[in-house]
Design an enzyme around this catalytic site. Structure first.
Site, PDB file in Angstrom:
ATOM      1  N   ASP A  14     -10.294   9.978  -0.068  1.00 45.72           N
ATOM      2  CA  ASP A  14     -10.106   8.516   0.022  1.00 45.72           C
ATOM      3  C   ASP A  14      -9.711   7.910  -1.327  1.00 45.72           C
ATOM      4  OD1 ASP A  14     -10.842   8.247   2.769  1.00 45.72           O
ATOM      5  OD2 ASP A  14     -12.929   8.507   2.169  1.00 45.72           O
ATOM      6  N   HIS A  42      -4.825   9.298   5.771  1.00 47.66           N
ATOM      7  CA  HIS A  42      -4.135   8.679   4.651  1.00 47.66           C
ATOM      8  C   HIS A  42      -3.614   7.327   5.118  1.00 47.66           C
ATOM      9  CE1 HIS A  42      -3.168  12.818   2.695  1.00 47.66           C
ATOM     10  NE2 HIS A  42      -4.433  12.542   2.735  1.00 47.66           N
TER      11      HIS A  42
HETATM   12  P1  GDP Z   1      -6.406   8.990   0.942  1.00 54.77           P
HETATM   13  O1  GDP Z   1      -7.246   9.651   1.980  1.00 54.77           O
HETATM   14  O2  GDP Z   1      -6.624   9.552  -0.420  1.00 54.77           O
HETATM   15  O3  GDP Z   1      -4.970   8.883   1.307  1.00 54.77           O
HETATM   16  O4  GDP Z   1      -6.951   7.512   0.810  1.00 54.77           O
HETATM   17  P2  GDP Z   1      -6.951   6.414   1.915  1.00 54.77           P
HETATM   18  O5  GDP Z   1      -5.748   6.368   2.713  1.00 54.77           O
HETATM   19  O6  GDP Z   1      -8.250   6.504   2.641  1.00 54.77           O
HETATM   20  O7  GDP Z   1      -6.911   5.137   0.962  1.00 54.77           O
HETATM   21  C1  GDP Z   1      -8.022   4.429   0.714  1.00 54.77           C
HETATM   22  C2  GDP Z   1      -7.826   2.977   1.034  1.00 54.77           C
HETATM   23  O8  GDP Z   1      -7.479   2.317  -0.164  1.00 54.77           O
HETATM   24  C3  GDP Z   1      -6.745   2.594   2.020  1.00 54.77           C
HETATM   25  O9  GDP Z   1      -7.221   1.536   2.800  1.00 54.77           O
HETATM   26  C4  GDP Z   1      -5.580   2.124   1.135  1.00 54.77           C
HETATM   27  O10 GDP Z   1      -4.733   1.193   1.766  1.00 54.77           O
HETATM   28  C5  GDP Z   1      -6.332   1.495   0.018  1.00 54.77           C
HETATM   29  N1  GDP Z   1      -5.677   1.502  -1.293  1.00 54.77           N
HETATM   30  C6  GDP Z   1      -4.950   2.493  -1.861  1.00 54.77           C
HETATM   31  N2  GDP Z   1      -4.600   2.138  -3.109  1.00 54.77           N
HETATM   32  C7  GDP Z   1      -5.125   0.901  -3.335  1.00 54.77           C
HETATM   33  C8  GDP Z   1      -5.147   0.024  -4.455  1.00 54.77           C
HETATM   34  O11 GDP Z   1      -4.625   0.306  -5.523  1.00 54.77           O
HETATM   35  N3  GDP Z   1      -5.827  -1.149  -4.304  1.00 54.77           N
HETATM   36  C9  GDP Z   1      -6.445  -1.509  -3.147  1.00 54.77           C
HETATM   37  N4  GDP Z   1      -7.077  -2.665  -3.097  1.00 54.77           N
HETATM   38  N5  GDP Z   1      -6.448  -0.696  -2.078  1.00 54.77           N
HETATM   39  C10 GDP Z   1      -5.801   0.490  -2.177  1.00 54.77           C
END
Ligand code: GDP
Length: 424
Positions: A14, A42
Site C-alpha cells: 500500500d 493497486h
Molecule cells: P499500492 O498497493 O502500493 O499500489 O498502493 P495503493 O494502490 O493501495 O495506494 C494507496 C492509496 O494511496 C491509494 O488510495 C492511492 O490513490 C493513494 N495515493 C497514492 N499516492 C498518493 C499520494 O501521494 N498522496 C495521497 N494523498 N494519496 C496517494
C-alpha cells in the site's frame, strides 16, 4: 540502455506503487506482474476514473503498452474476468493485443478460496487475518505440484483428468479435515466454462514474447505487489505473503529468467501502514493514529490499516533487500497537517538500541525510538517543483534519503497522475 526496471514496495505494501507505475509506464513498452494475485490492489486515478487493479498490470491504461501476467502470478480466473469486464465497461481497451497471460501461470481454483476461509475460521483468534482470496493454499499447492497451468486449457482431455484427480484429493481435505461440503465435478466444469474459457485468447507463451522484446531493446517494467516486509523469504515471517515480492525474483516470476534488472524503483510511503496481524514496531494508537488514518485514507474495504511514523529501520532493510537504486516517496501531502513529524529512527530491544532489522521472532519485543522534525503546516498538494516545497518538507525528505542511502527521485503529493515532484 536500461531494458529492465522493477517497481517494488519497500515496506508493508500500500505504498502507492500503482500510481507510480501508472505515471512511469509512459516510458515503457511492456509491464509485467510477476507474483501475487487478487490479494492486494493497486489504486490508480486517471481520466477513466478511479480503479483498483488486483491482477491486471497497471500499464493497461496506456496505449501501446503490452501488459503481461507472468508465470509467478496466482491467476484467479474469476477475479480476472471480472476485472477485465469492469475496465472494459469504463472504456479501457483490454484485448489480447495489450494483455497476455503466461501459459505457465497456475490457476487459483475455487477450492483455494474456500480452504483459505476454512483455515482462518479454524484458527479463530489465532487467525492470520488473510484476505481470504486463497493465496496461501494456492502457493502451497503450486510448490506441491498440485495446480493446473493456464496452458492446459488448450488440452481439454488432459485438463479434465487433471482436474478430476485434484478434485478427488481436495475433497478429502474439504470434507475430512474441515468437515465441509465436497465440490462436484459439475461445479468445477461450470467454473472452467464461465471464467476460464473467456481468458483463452489472452493465454500464450509469454516467455518467448518477453525474450524477443528484450532482444529488441523494448523497455520492460516489472510491477511488484505488496512490499519487502511481506516477502515470503525475507519478510516478517510468518506474517508475510506466500510469494516472493522482491525485485530479484521478478525475472523468474515474469517469465524471462535470464534478464538482469537494471533499475529498481523502491516505493516508500512518507509514513508507515500495515494491514493484518503481526509485529508492527512503529505502530501509533489512539487519536494520533485515527487522525493519520483518516487523512491518509488508510482503509481497504472495511479493514482499517494500522499506521505509524516512517520506520527507518524497516525502510533501510526494505531498500537493501529490494536492491533499490532509486526511491519514489509517496503521500507526503498526508503529513501536511502535523505540527511535528515523528520518525522511528531505531528500535530498542532488551535495553539496547539497534538500527538493524531484528529476527522476526523478537520483533514484537522491540520498541520504537522516535524522534521528531518540525512540520510544514501548509498544503503541498499543488507543489510540482522541489524548490517550491517548504524547507521543513525538504528537510524531511533529505533526512529519509540520507538515512537509507538511495536517491529520492520522485515525491508524490496526491493520488492523481500529475501530483508529482520530479527530482534529480
Ligand atoms: P499500492 O498497493 O502500493 O499500489 O498502493 P495503493 O494502490 O493501495 O495506494 C494507496 C492509496 O494511496 C491509494 O488510495 C492511492 O490513490 C493513494 N495515493 C497514492 N499516492 C498518493 C499520494 O501521494 N498522496 C495521497 N494523498 N494519496 C496517494
Amino acid at each position: 540502455m536500461d531494458t529492465c526496471t522493477a517497481i517494488v514496495g519497500i515496506n508493508w505494501g500500500d505504498e502507492g506503487k500503482g500510481r507510480m507505475v501508472d505515471l512511469l509506464t509512459e516510458s515503457f513498452d511492456v509491464v509485467v506482474r510477476y507474483q501475487g494475485g487478487g490479494n492486494a490492489g493497486h489504486t490508480i486515478v486517471n481520466r477513466y476514473g478511479e480503479f483498483m487493479l488486483h491482477l491486471l498490470p497497471s500499464g493497461v491504461f496506456r496505449k501501446n503498452v503490452v501488459n503481461i501476467l507472468g508465470n509467478g502470478v496466482a491467476l484467479d480466473p474469476q477475479h480476472l474476468t471480472e476485472e477485465i469486464k469492469t475496465l472494459q465497461s469504463k472504456g479501457v481497451e483490454i484485448s489480447p493485443k495489450n494483455v497476455m497471460i503466461s501459459e505457465r501461470a497456475s490457476l487459483l481454483m475455487p477450492w483455494h478460496r474456500r480452504l483459505d476461509a476454512l483455515e482462518e475460521s479454524r484458527l479463530k483468534d489465532k487467525k492470520m487475518d488473510t484476505t481470504r482470496k486463497g493465496i496461501a493454499p494456492f502457493y502451497s499447492d503450486k510448490y506441491a505440484k498440485k495446480t493446473v497451468l493456464a496452458g492446459e486449457l488448450f488440452y481439454p482431455e488432459v485438463l479434465k483428468q487433471h482436474l478430476r484427480d485434484l478434485l478427488e484429493w481436495k475433497n478429502l481435505i474439504l470434507t475430512g479435515v474441515y468437515g465441509d461440503e465436497a465440490e462436484t465435478e459439475q461445479m468445477i466444469d461450470e467454473w472452467v466454462e464461465t471464467y476460464c474459457e473467456p481468458l483463452k485468447p489472452f493465454i500464450r507463451n509469454t516467455g518467448t514474447y518477453l525474450a524477443d522484446a528484450m532482444w529488441n531493446h523494448k523497455r520492460i517494467l516489472f510491477e511488484g505487489q505488496l512490499g519487502a516486509l511481506r516477502d515470503l523469504d525475507y519478510g516478517i515471517y510468518p506474517f508475510t505473503t506466500s510469494s516472493n515480492v522482491l525485485s530479484a525474483y521478478a525475472p523468474i516470476g515474469a517469465g524471462i529468467p535470464n534478464a538482469r534488472v537494471d533499475r529498481v524503483i523502491g516505493v516508500v510511503k512518507a509514513y508507515s501502514s500495515c494491514v493484518g496481524t503481526g509485529p508492527f514496531v512503529c505502530e501509533l494508537f489512539g487519536e494520533e493514529a485515527d487522525n493519520l488514518r483518516k487523512i491518509g485514507n488508510e482503509v481497504s474495504g472495511n479493514r482499517p490499516h494500522r499506521v505509524g511514523p516512517i520506520d527507518l529501520v524497516a525502510t533501510r532493510y526494505g531498500v537493501k533487500v529490494q536492491n533499490a537504486t532509486e526511491i519514489a516517496l509517496t503521500k507526503l501531502d498526508v503529513l501536511s497537517k502535523l505540527e511535528r513529524i515523528p520518525l522511528c529512527v531505531r528500535y530498542k530491544l532488551y535495553d539496547r538500541e539497534t538500527d538493524e532489522m531484528p529476527f522476526p521472532s523478537v520483533l514484537d519485543r522491540c520498541e520504537p525510538v522516535v524522534e521528531y522534525m518540525p512540520g510544514w503546516n501548509c498544503d503541498i498538494s499543488n507543489v510540482r517543483n522541489w524548490w517550491d516545497l517548504p524547507k521543513e518538507a525538504q528537510d524531511y525528505v533529505k533526512r529519509i534519503e540520507d538515512n537509507v542511502g538511495v536517491i529520492i527521485k520522485w515525491i508524490s503529493v496526491g493520488p492523481e497522475r500529475h501530483s508529482i515532484i520530479r527530482r534529480g
